[in-house]
Motif scaffolding. Structure first.
Motif, PDB file in Angstrom:
ATOM      1  N   LYS A  72       0.836  -1.182   0.000  1.00 19.65           N
ATOM      2  CA  LYS A  72       0.000   0.000   0.000  1.00 19.65           C
ATOM      3  C   LYS A  72       0.883   1.248   0.000  1.00 19.65           C
ATOM      4  CE  LYS A  72      -3.552   2.410   2.486  1.00 19.65           C
ATOM      5  NZ  LYS A  72      -4.241   2.603   3.741  1.00 19.65           N
ATOM      6  N   VAL A  73       0.576   2.181  -0.875  1.00 17.49           N
ATOM      7  CA  VAL A  73       1.310   3.437  -0.930  1.00 17.49           C
ATOM      8  C   VAL A  73       0.788   4.340   0.179  1.00 17.49           C
ATOM      9  CG1 VAL A  73       1.802   5.493  -2.316  1.00 17.49           C
ATOM     10  CG2 VAL A  73       1.688   3.244  -3.412  1.00 17.49           C
ATOM     11  N   ILE A  74       1.690   4.846   0.992  1.00 18.83           N
ATOM     12  CA  ILE A  74       1.297   5.739   2.071  1.00 18.83           C
ATOM     13  C   ILE A  74       1.192   7.152   1.520  1.00 18.83           C
ATOM     14  CG2 ILE A  74       1.985   6.729   4.285  1.00 18.83           C
ATOM     15  CD1 ILE A  74       3.389   4.057   4.871  1.00 18.83           C
ATOM     16  N   GLU A  75       0.049   7.761   1.746  1.00 20.30           N
ATOM     17  CA  GLU A  75      -0.193   9.131   1.310  1.00 20.30           C
ATOM     18  C   GLU A  75      -0.129  10.043   2.528  1.00 20.30           C
ATOM     19  OE1 GLU A  75      -0.327   9.878  -1.815  1.00 20.30           O
ATOM     20  OE2 GLU A  75      -0.635   7.880  -2.632  1.00 20.30           O
ATOM     21  N   LEU A  76       0.667  11.078   2.446  1.00 17.95           N
ATOM     22  CA  LEU A  76       0.794  12.047   3.524  1.00 17.95           C
ATOM     23  C   LEU A  76       0.035  13.309   3.149  1.00 17.95           C
ATOM     24  CD1 LEU A  76       4.591  11.588   4.250  1.00 17.95           C
ATOM     25  CD2 LEU A  76       2.664  10.585   5.491  1.00 17.95           C
ATOM     26  N   GLN A  77      -0.565  13.940   4.133  1.00 14.37           N
ATOM     27  CA  GLN A  77      -1.381  15.122   3.871  1.00 14.37           C
ATOM     28  C   GLN A  77      -0.810  16.344   4.576  1.00 14.37           C
ATOM     29  OE1 GLN A  77      -5.121  13.499   5.216  1.00 14.37           O
ATOM     30  NE2 GLN A  77      -5.643  12.874   3.146  1.00 14.37           N
ATOM     31  N   HIS A  78      -0.977  17.479   3.924  1.00  9.76           N
ATOM     32  CA  HIS A  78      -0.511  18.759   4.460  1.00  9.76           C
ATOM     33  C   HIS A  78      -1.641  19.768   4.329  1.00  9.76           C
ATOM     34  CE1 HIS A  78       2.260  22.020   5.397  1.00  9.76           C
ATOM     35  NE2 HIS A  78       1.759  22.670   4.360  1.00  9.76           N
ATOM     36  N   ALA A  79      -2.046  20.331   5.443  1.00 10.33           N
ATOM     37  CA  ALA A  79      -3.099  21.348   5.439  1.00 10.33           C
ATOM     38  C   ALA A  79      -2.466  22.724   5.260  1.00 10.33           C
ATOM     39  CB  ALA A  79      -3.884  21.299   6.740  1.00 10.33           C
ATOM     40  N   THR A  80      -3.073  23.518   4.414  1.00  8.44           N
ATOM     41  CA  THR A  80      -2.605  24.883   4.180  1.00  8.44           C
ATOM     42  C   THR A  80      -3.813  25.733   3.842  1.00  8.44           C
ATOM     43  OG1 THR A  80      -0.937  26.219   3.027  1.00  8.44           O
ATOM     44  CG2 THR A  80      -2.110  24.556   1.704  1.00  8.44           C
ATOM     45  N   SER A  81      -3.580  26.997   3.548  1.00  7.43           N
ATOM     46  CA  SER A  81      -4.693  27.865   3.148  1.00  7.43           C
ATOM     47  C   SER A  81      -4.685  28.039   1.634  1.00  7.43           C
ATOM     48  CB  SER A  81      -4.619  29.209   3.858  1.00  7.43           C
ATOM     49  OG  SER A  81      -3.415  29.862   3.553  1.00  7.43           O
ATOM     50  N   TRP A  82      -5.869  28.245   1.106  1.00  3.81           N
ATOM     51  CA  TRP A  82      -6.060  28.354  -0.338  1.00  3.81           C
ATOM     52  C   TRP A  82      -5.187  29.458  -0.939  1.00  3.81           C
ATOM     53  CZ3 TRP A  82      -8.718  24.846  -3.114  1.00  3.81           C
ATOM     54  CH2 TRP A  82      -8.960  25.137  -4.461  1.00  3.81           C
ATOM     55  N   ASP A  83      -4.979  30.544  -0.196  1.00  4.60           N
ATOM     56  CA  ASP A  83      -4.210  31.672  -0.726  1.00  4.60           C
ATOM     57  C   ASP A  83      -2.732  31.329  -0.947  1.00  4.60           C
ATOM     58  OD1 ASP A  83      -3.998  31.631   2.141  1.00  4.60           O
ATOM     59  OD2 ASP A  83      -3.216  33.671   2.093  1.00  4.60           O
ATOM     60  N   LYS A  84      -2.255  30.223  -0.430  1.00  2.00           N
ATOM     61  CA  LYS A  84      -0.857  29.815  -0.617  1.00  2.00           C
ATOM     62  C   LYS A  84      -0.663  28.866  -1.800  1.00  2.00           C
ATOM     63  CE  LYS A  84       0.253  30.388   4.233  1.00  2.00           C
ATOM     64  NZ  LYS A  84       0.618  29.699   5.467  1.00  2.00           N
ATOM     65  N   LEU A  85      -1.762  28.432  -2.407  1.00  2.00           N
ATOM     66  CA  LEU A  85      -1.659  27.390  -3.439  1.00  2.00           C
ATOM     67  C   LEU A  85      -0.878  27.823  -4.675  1.00  2.00           C
ATOM     68  CD1 LEU A  85      -5.156  25.665  -3.310  1.00  2.00           C
ATOM     69  CD2 LEU A  85      -3.011  25.009  -2.188  1.00  2.00           C
ATOM     70  N   GLU A  86      -1.064  29.045  -5.122  1.00  4.94           N
ATOM     71  CA  GLU A  86      -0.355  29.511  -6.320  1.00  4.94           C
ATOM     72  C   GLU A  86       1.159  29.445  -6.111  1.00  4.94           C
ATOM     73  OE1 GLU A  86       0.010  30.248 -10.095  1.00  4.94           O
ATOM     74  OE2 GLU A  86      -1.995  30.273  -9.241  1.00  4.94           O
ATOM     75  N   SER A  87       1.614  29.919  -4.973  1.00  6.86           N
ATOM     76  CA  SER A  87       3.036  29.887  -4.655  1.00  6.86           C
ATOM     77  C   SER A  87       3.544  28.448  -4.568  1.00  6.86           C
ATOM     78  CB  SER A  87       3.286  30.623  -3.333  1.00  6.86           C
ATOM     79  OG  SER A  87       4.608  30.449  -2.915  1.00  6.86           O
ATOM     80  N   ILE A  88       2.767  27.574  -3.929  1.00  6.94           N
ATOM     81  CA  ILE A  88       3.163  26.169  -3.803  1.00  6.94           C
ATOM     82  C   ILE A  88       3.200  25.500  -5.175  1.00  6.94           C
ATOM     83  CG2 ILE A  88       2.483  23.926  -2.868  1.00  6.94           C
ATOM     84  CD1 ILE A  88       1.331  25.497  -0.432  1.00  6.94           C
ATOM     85  N   ALA A  89       2.257  25.848  -6.043  1.00  9.52           N
ATOM     86  CA  ALA A  89       2.229  25.273  -7.395  1.00  9.52           C
ATOM     87  C   ALA A  89       3.464  25.687  -8.194  1.00  9.52           C
ATOM     88  CB  ALA A  89       0.959  25.692  -8.124  1.00  9.52           C
ATOM     89  N   GLN A  90       3.989  26.868  -7.922  1.00  8.26           N
ATOM     90  CA  GLN A  90       5.169  27.351  -8.640  1.00  8.26           C
ATOM     91  C   GLN A  90       6.476  26.859  -8.015  1.00  8.26           C
ATOM     92  OE1 GLN A  90       4.985  28.952 -11.578  1.00  8.26           O
ATOM     93  NE2 GLN A  90       2.799  28.582 -11.325  1.00  8.26           N
TER      94      GLN A  90
END
Length: 161
Positions: free
Chosen positions: A5-23
């Motif tokens: 089984k592949v272990i999936e890890l989750q990270h909670a953040t705020s929507w306003d940070k997604l653009e920066s994280i995507a880049q």
């Protein structure tokens, strides 16, 4: 032949940070939860700050295991409600009991994930390894989702693939 089984890890953040994280990806020391109880707690904490929460996911297989570490702050000052739920313990299970249980482990990142449900990753994570749980409940590549969202003529979010 058994499939691991592949272990999936989750990270909670705020929507306003997604653009920066995507880049740029996730940078530096990143804390991950491997259990629903803690993930829900962190998402609620973001909402309490009047921000829109976003849930990111990274496969353990995409990470360099030598850069994983125990979540020391989570062990020293655990969020006992979700940790008790994760462990199936009663309300009488307290921080002293948790620390005693930690002392009985090998103090590895695996023990941290098993005991308190969290780990720390001590390196950057490239954007291509990061997925987003969309408002529609789909798990998609973060960068692809944001590109589709920004190019969408409609004001609604893109449909699940």
């Amino acid at each position: 032949m058994s499939e691991e089984k592949v272990i999936e890890l989750q990270h909670a953040t705020s929507w306003d940070k997604l653009e920066s994280i995507a880049q740029e990806g996730l940078r530096g020391f990143v804390y991950f939860s491997g259990v629903e109880e803690l993930t829900s707690y962190y998402l609620e904490t973001i909402e309490d700050e009047e921000l829109v929460p976003a849930l990111l996911q990274v496969s353990l297989d995409a990470l360099d295991a030598s850069r994983l570490a125990p979540d020391w702050p989570g062990i020293q000052e655990p969020i006992m409600g979700p940790v008790r739920d994760h462990l199936g313990e009663s309300r009488s299970f307290d921080e002293d009991d948790l620390y005693e249980a930690w002392e009985d482990t090998d103090r590895s990142w695996q023990a941290s994930l098993q005991l308190i449900g969290t780990v720390r990753y001590e390196a950057d994570i490239a954007p291509e390894h990061i997925r987003l749980l969309t408002p529609d409940g789909c798990l998609v590549q973060l960068r692809d989702y944001l590109e589709t969202l920004s190019s969408s003529i409609e004001s609604t979010s893109p449909a699940c693939p």
